[in-house]
Design an enzyme around this catalytic site. Sequence first.
Site, short mmCIF file in Angstrom:
data_model
loop_
_atom_site.label_atom_id
_atom_site.label_comp_id
_atom_site.label_asym_id
_atom_site.label_seq_id
_atom_site.Cartn_x
_atom_site.Cartn_y
_atom_site.Cartn_z
N ASN A 169 0.82 -1.17 -0.02
CA ASN A 169 -0.02 0.19 -0.13
C ASN A 169 1.21 1.29 -0.19
O ASN A 169 1.60 1.75 1.22
CB ASN A 169 -0.83 0.48 1.57
CG ASN A 169 -2.22 1.37 0.87
OD1 ASN A 169 -1.89 1.97 0.24
ND2 ASN A 169 -2.88 0.43 1.68
N LYS A 170 1.45 1.82 -1.88
CA LYS A 170 1.93 2.52 -1.46
C LYS A 170 1.51 4.22 -0.82
O LYS A 170 2.50 5.08 -0.31
CB LYS A 170 2.04 3.16 -2.71
CG LYS A 170 3.05 1.94 -3.38
CD LYS A 170 3.61 1.89 -5.43
CE LYS A 170 4.24 1.04 -5.71
NZ LYS A 170 3.14 -0.26 -5.43
N CYS A 171 0.22 4.44 -0.55
CA CYS A 171 -0.74 5.76 -0.46
C CYS A 171 0.38 5.63 2.22
O CYS A 171 0.00 6.55 1.86
CB CYS A 171 -2.08 5.79 0.34
SG CYS A 171 -2.59 5.66 -2.03
N ASN A 172 0.13 4.62 2.09
CA ASN A 172 0.36 4.44 3.83
C ASN A 172 1.61 3.89 4.38
O ASN A 172 2.30 3.28 5.47
CB ASN A 172 -0.44 4.03 4.67
CG ASN A 172 -1.16 2.82 4.19
OD1 ASN A 172 -0.15 2.06 3.94
ND2 ASN A 172 -1.67 2.20 5.21
N ASN A 173 2.39 3.84 2.58
CA ASN A 173 3.92 2.72 3.14
C ASN A 173 3.52 1.69 4.23
O ASN A 173 4.72 1.09 4.89
CB ASN A 173 4.71 3.34 3.43
CG ASN A 173 5.04 5.41 2.75
OD1 ASN A 173 5.05 4.58 1.42
ND2 ASN A 173 5.16 5.94 3.54
#
Length: 211
Positions: A169-173
């Site tokens: 999940n690249k939005c929240n690493n």
Amino acid sequence: MSKVGIKTATNMDDLNSVINECYNYLELSGCLRHITALTDKYMLVEDILVYHVIKRVQAPFESFKQGLKTLGVLEKIQMYPEAFCNILCHKPDSLSAKILKDLFTVHTLPNVPALGFWNSYLQNVEDGKSATTMEDILIFATGCNSIPPTGFKPAPSIECLHMDFPIGNKCNNCLALPITSTYKKFQENMDFAIRNTLRLEKEKRSHYNGH
């Protein structure tokens, strides 16, 4: 204002509508231009990028240069650029199993077997016994191929979920690890998901840029 909206407009009505919504911004930034064809949207997007990347930072950059001139620093930088490179330019550290292990905060029970598999997986990747690289793992989880000078926000984290393949999940690493019965299955699923996800993302970017 959305540059994506301009680039993805599929007809003149949509393009003109987006331009009208952003009229004041485009006028103030000097990017307003007469649009006669749908393909003109690409020139408009390029104008916006040039404004944000070059023109908008020109004045602060010139001020910075003047400050460096005061003590003769700018002249020395221009004379010996290689000597100042290590001082002024950030060089990302090479990624290792330990660096990635310390980078991710664990948000799950410490006795979950998947965490042990994760540590073994990192070591195998470092030793070249995996189809992935350290950079692949970081990109999969955060979208970055190196650790930024100021770090990540939010800090990268790990959780373990009852599923077959990992999820980044690249939005929240956040990296969600699969829970498997054996390490072999864990590595196979990690390699498969990471490599294929990155390949598909690369193909998507190539297709998008080509259009």
